[in-house]
Design a protein around this motif. Sequence first.
Motif, mmCIF file in Angstrom:
data_model
loop_
_atom_site.group_PDB
_atom_site.id
_atom_site.type_symbol
_atom_site.label_atom_id
_atom_site.label_comp_id
_atom_site.label_asym_id
_atom_site.label_seq_id
_atom_site.Cartn_x
_atom_site.Cartn_y
_atom_site.Cartn_z
ATOM 1 N N PRO A 25 -0.346 -5.320 32.077
ATOM 2 C CA PRO A 25 -1.236 -4.271 32.318
ATOM 3 C C PRO A 25 -1.742 -4.467 33.643
ATOM 4 O O PRO A 25 -1.801 -3.618 34.513
ATOM 5 C CB PRO A 25 -2.213 -4.144 31.219
ATOM 6 C CG PRO A 25 -1.732 -5.202 30.134
ATOM 7 C CD PRO A 25 -0.785 -5.862 30.556
ATOM 8 N N SER A 26 -2.093 -5.606 34.264
ATOM 9 C CA SER A 26 -2.992 -5.632 35.385
ATOM 10 C C SER A 26 -1.968 -5.726 36.535
ATOM 11 O O SER A 26 -2.330 -5.100 37.480
ATOM 12 C CB SER A 26 -3.832 -7.241 35.285
ATOM 13 O OG SER A 26 -2.921 -8.288 35.281
ATOM 14 N N ILE A 27 -0.646 -6.240 36.347
ATOM 15 C CA ILE A 27 0.189 -6.210 37.283
ATOM 16 C C ILE A 27 0.749 -4.702 37.541
ATOM 17 O O ILE A 27 0.766 -4.209 38.588
ATOM 18 C CB ILE A 27 1.296 -7.053 36.913
ATOM 19 C CG1 ILE A 27 0.974 -8.441 36.980
ATOM 20 C CG2 ILE A 27 2.559 -6.823 37.826
ATOM 21 C CD1 ILE A 27 2.004 -9.442 36.168
ATOM 22 N N ILE A 28 0.721 -3.992 36.597
ATOM 23 C CA ILE A 28 1.195 -2.505 36.417
ATOM 24 C C ILE A 28 0.247 -1.774 37.320
ATOM 25 O O ILE A 28 0.440 -0.974 38.194
ATOM 26 C CB ILE A 28 1.684 -1.759 35.162
ATOM 27 C CG1 ILE A 28 3.115 -2.418 34.880
ATOM 28 C CG2 ILE A 28 1.600 -0.388 35.115
ATOM 29 C CD1 ILE A 28 3.645 -1.927 33.578
ATOM 30 N N MET A 29 -0.973 -1.848 36.786
ATOM 31 C CA MET A 29 -2.180 -1.502 37.341
ATOM 32 C C MET A 29 -2.227 -1.549 38.916
ATOM 33 O O MET A 29 -2.673 -0.731 39.672
ATOM 34 C CB MET A 29 -3.775 -1.477 36.855
ATOM 35 C CG MET A 29 -3.607 -0.947 35.412
ATOM 36 S SD MET A 29 -3.453 0.918 35.511
ATOM 37 C CE MET A 29 -1.995 1.290 34.796
ATOM 38 N N ALA A 30 -2.035 -2.849 39.394
ATOM 39 C CA ALA A 30 -2.077 -3.518 40.701
ATOM 40 C C ALA A 30 -0.971 -2.510 41.484
ATOM 41 O O ALA A 30 -1.321 -1.912 42.576
ATOM 42 C CB ALA A 30 -1.887 -4.828 40.996
ATOM 43 N N ALA A 31 0.302 -2.417 41.050
ATOM 44 C CA ALA A 31 1.287 -1.640 41.519
ATOM 45 C C ALA A 31 0.977 -0.203 41.729
ATOM 46 O O ALA A 31 1.256 0.415 42.657
ATOM 47 C CB ALA A 31 2.590 -1.854 40.941
ATOM 48 N N THR A 32 0.541 0.217 40.670
ATOM 49 C CA THR A 32 0.059 1.632 40.887
ATOM 50 C C THR A 32 -0.964 1.926 41.737
ATOM 51 O O THR A 32 -0.782 3.096 42.463
ATOM 52 C CB THR A 32 -0.461 2.168 39.548
ATOM 53 O OG1 THR A 32 0.495 1.801 38.174
ATOM 54 C CG2 THR A 32 -0.608 3.714 39.279
ATOM 55 N N THR A 33 -1.996 1.058 41.807
ATOM 56 C CA THR A 33 -3.106 1.385 42.878
ATOM 57 C C THR A 33 -2.263 1.245 44.047
ATOM 58 O O THR A 33 -2.797 2.155 44.942
ATOM 59 C CB THR A 33 -3.897 0.055 42.455
ATOM 60 O OG1 THR A 33 -4.386 0.181 41.449
ATOM 61 C CG2 THR A 33 -5.269 0.393 43.552
#
Lengths: 297, 291
Positions: A261-269
């Motif tokens: 989740p944190s990596i996907i959220m970082a990529a989305t950001t």
Amino acid sequence: MNARSQPLETQAYKHIKAKRSQKVIRANVILITILLIGSLTMIVPFVWMLMTSFDWSARLNIPFPPRFWPEEFSLKPYEAAFTNVPLLKYMMNSVLVSAGVIFVSLLSATFSGYAISKLRFKGGTFVLVAALSTMMIPFEVTMIPQYLLFSNLNLLDNYLAFYLPALNFAFGTFLTKAFVDQLPGTLREAGVIDGAGEFRVFFSIFLPLCVPIISTMAILQFLAVWNDLLWPLLVLQTPDKYTVQLGMAMFTYNQGNSDLPSIIMAATTVSLLPVLVVYFLLQKYIVESIAQTGIKA
Amino acid sequence: MRAFRLKRTDWVGWIFSLPLLIGILGFAVYPMVYSLFMSFLQNGEWVGLKNYSYVVNDTMFWKSLWNTLYMGMLSVILGVSLSFILATLIYNVNFPRWRNFFKAVYFLPNVVSLVATSILFSLLFYPDQQGLLNYVASLVGIEPIGWFTDPNVARFSIVLMTLWGMLGYNTIIFLAALTSVPKELYEAAEVDGGNFFKKWWYVTIPYVRPVLMFMVIIGTINGMKRFTDIWLIGGSAGNPGGSLMTSVLYIYRNAFMSSQMGVGTAATYLLFLIILVLTLILMKLNKDQTK
């Protein structure tokens, strides 16, 4: 007027006025409070995304209980995002695609819009009506034959598949025509009398005057192209050429988004940054153009 | 002399319009005609209405159409009414700075891509207590809801997500419409003793009716084109249980996954006709109302 309003400015009148404005302020405080609570709904998803994107301890699983402050604050999710998803590459691709589409569509739209408005050529109205009627055809209706067309031309996986359809920017033609209608026709006549050719008149007299409408169209097109997924999904094949939306979509589609989740959220950001920057810089402009035209490209 | 000039601008006009004309012919007219032609073909052979009869007899087609309509209509009804209320509230704020602030905040989700929105919401709407929404619900004793995993709820969750993204767009347009209502009308209503709600009902709503209709039509058309979010959330099968299968996803599956271009284009034409009929009905209704 003055003589009539003068006697009204009595203590009683002032009192009523003060009471009235007090009432207005009280009503406004309530309104603003309601609207602020409502805007939390709009903002919370972003805040949560941002916070999760900095939370290294949320890299494997969605943290429980949900928190709005990172347990292990770190930039590592961003590092991981850039290594897992070739984000920079995708962003560059998206920039290439958007820039090309904006250039081609704006050129086509300003040329035709200007011509219909100022040259008043035979058939101009017909061109405008034809353009406007194509606006009523949803992209989804033409996507299969368009796909086959580019497939037959061997142009799949080629950014020309984005640039060529951009020639048909009917909405832009309409906007330009409406804008140029407000400019005096004598400008063209003066140019022609001075011996300038039609292209010269267009490029050095009208185009500079069209900057406001050109920027409006460029913003609308940028948002539309940058955020599009369906057409890139159909025509792009090698991951090297993916736009940022397609890259993100493919990554989460294959990965499942509850992992990392944190990596996907970082990529989305990161994928949102360009749009958010544009929005914060040009917010007033974007909102105004939507309010005026009622349509997003 | 005059005739010569007219002729010259004609000629120049067509040259200036050439890029647009190529665009119209190549990427609107030709694909429209070609896909109509293609909807009668199967593997390059003329099969008449076979593709259409396949689609019409496919329960999946009707299911996808129903899902699309259900999500589209619900989004439009909720979206238009909510944004109208929201626009009224913002319009009545007397401080321009606050007004601009709210415009900016409520519009913000609209610039976010559907891809990012879907990724974000599939985590917010996570089916067990880990999901933020379920966690908040659990605080007031509500059992976790399978937002995107329960076939009975999934479509409604999509509607909620759509509302989040679309609300600001509608609100901005309504605000523009509200600003254009002549002040005299309100003053006249005040003289007649109208209170806030009466003014709203008898002055504002009739005045903005064309905008209202515009939004219903645009919203309906956009709802009929839904693909990106449901494809990302429900996959190409429109999971859970096909409840997120929409018309465009149906077309996508047939044309690009099973390579049945004929079936895909036939379904496309049916969808196009449905959108057209819906739009015409809405426009007719609007005309009757304004008479």
